[in-house]
Design a protein around this motif. Sequence first.
Motif, PDB file in Angstrom:
ATOM      1  N   HIS A 107      45.889  26.774  43.606  1.00 32.31           N
ATOM      2  CA  HIS A 107      46.058  27.582  44.828  1.00 32.31           C
ATOM      3  C   HIS A 107      44.967  27.417  45.885  1.00 32.31           C
ATOM      4  O   HIS A 107      45.120  27.908  46.994  1.00 32.31           O
ATOM      5  CB  HIS A 107      46.319  29.059  44.480  1.00 32.31           C
ATOM      6  N   ASP A 144      45.587  36.074  40.985  1.00 28.05           N
ATOM      7  CA  ASP A 144      44.265  35.503  40.693  1.00 28.05           C
ATOM      8  C   ASP A 144      43.295  36.186  41.667  1.00 28.05           C
ATOM      9  O   ASP A 144      43.614  36.349  42.837  1.00 28.05           O
ATOM     10  CB  ASP A 144      44.313  33.989  40.937  1.00 28.05           C
ATOM     11  N   PRO A 145      42.105  36.607  41.207  1.00 27.39           N
ATOM     12  CA  PRO A 145      41.222  37.370  42.099  1.00 27.39           C
ATOM     13  C   PRO A 145      40.628  36.564  43.257  1.00 27.39           C
ATOM     14  O   PRO A 145      39.909  37.137  44.088  1.00 27.39           O
ATOM     15  CB  PRO A 145      40.121  37.872  41.152  1.00 27.39           C
ATOM     16  N   HIS A 146      40.898  35.279  43.305  1.00 29.22           N
ATOM     17  CA  HIS A 146      40.472  34.467  44.452  1.00 29.22           C
ATOM     18  C   HIS A 146      41.695  34.200  45.326  1.00 29.22           C
ATOM     19  O   HIS A 146      42.789  33.993  44.829  1.00 29.22           O
ATOM     20  CB  HIS A 146      39.843  33.160  43.968  1.00 29.22           C
ATOM     21  N   ASP A 218      40.843  35.037  35.079  1.00 30.86           N
ATOM     22  CA  ASP A 218      39.518  35.273  35.669  1.00 30.86           C
ATOM     23  C   ASP A 218      39.453  36.674  36.279  1.00 30.86           C
ATOM     24  O   ASP A 218      38.382  37.156  36.622  1.00 30.86           O
ATOM     25  CB  ASP A 218      39.136  34.199  36.700  1.00 30.86           C
ATOM     26  N   GLY A 256      43.086  30.739  37.374  1.00 39.40           N
ATOM     27  CA  GLY A 256      41.716  30.720  36.881  1.00 39.40           C
ATOM     28  C   GLY A 256      41.528  31.414  35.545  1.00 39.40           C
ATOM     29  O   GLY A 256      42.425  32.094  35.025  1.00 39.40           O
TER      30      GLY A 256
HETATM   31 ZN   LIG Z   1      40.572  32.511  40.476  1.00 38.31          ZN
END
Ligand SMILES: [Zn+2]
Length: 276
Positions: A107, A144-146, A218, A256
């Motif tokens: 991503h 995903d936290p990003h 993650d 992640g």
């Molecule tokens: Zn991530």
Amino acid sequence: MLKAAVYYHPDFADKGYTTLRHRVKPGFDALQPLVNSGQIQVRTPTIDETAHALLHTTHSPELVERVISAGYHEVALLSAAGVIQAAEALAKNELDMAFCFVGSGGHHAGQNYCWGFCYYNDVAMAVNRLRQLRIPDIMIIDIDPHSGDGTRDLLAADPHIIHLNFFADEDYPYEDKNRGNYGVLIDGASDKVLAAALEEYLEREWGYNLLIVIVGHDGHCLDYGDFYLTTAFYGSFARRIKAFAAGRPVLFVLSGGSLPQVASEVIPAIIEGYIE
Ligand SMILES: [Zn+2]
């Protein structure tokens, strides 16, 4: 019974990106009870002509050159091939649900750039395949936290794609609701905070034919991202996604996460939560 499959290749563990590869086999091995009981099939992706063609329609020749130089071309293309092949199987109603392991992330890969353990945008390549198969509207939920900046770079202009992106990193303000591009910043989210933020969107009506869910462990409290989720979150998230999809095909794509122990809990929690 739900037709569910996991896409897995041993190269993801052997040749994957350093940070991501150690979690792959433990996450897969933890699924053995579900495989042995016949609740999920295991499918092995292969790099075929379709994957090659989609790589060149999705990414610039310069990016492909850079990924080849970095040494991750094959494992990144194999990862994308799995996501493409899972999308095809869902589009043809061979499966109701698929979960794709990967050896590199996707991503953060845009048309002409990549970063953050990502090389080729597996989901964007699969979306391009789904367009060829005439699946009209696709929804992508990324937890995903990003932030999924590469997915946004590749797909933002298409009004037939809804991209709902939850993230903890602060430098990503872009949102264009008229074109289905949503960004929800929730730094440090707990189970409750993320579930509530998701619910605001999931309780609405969305017109889509196939759902893609990008999920990174993650975001687990023990792993490296800035969400602080527990394993229980991932199971209830999968159950909520199943209700939300209401019979439409769902493609989960691993993102992640580095810790083997977390992978071996979170990945079965997602799949069990969905198929139970
Ligand atoms: Zn991530």
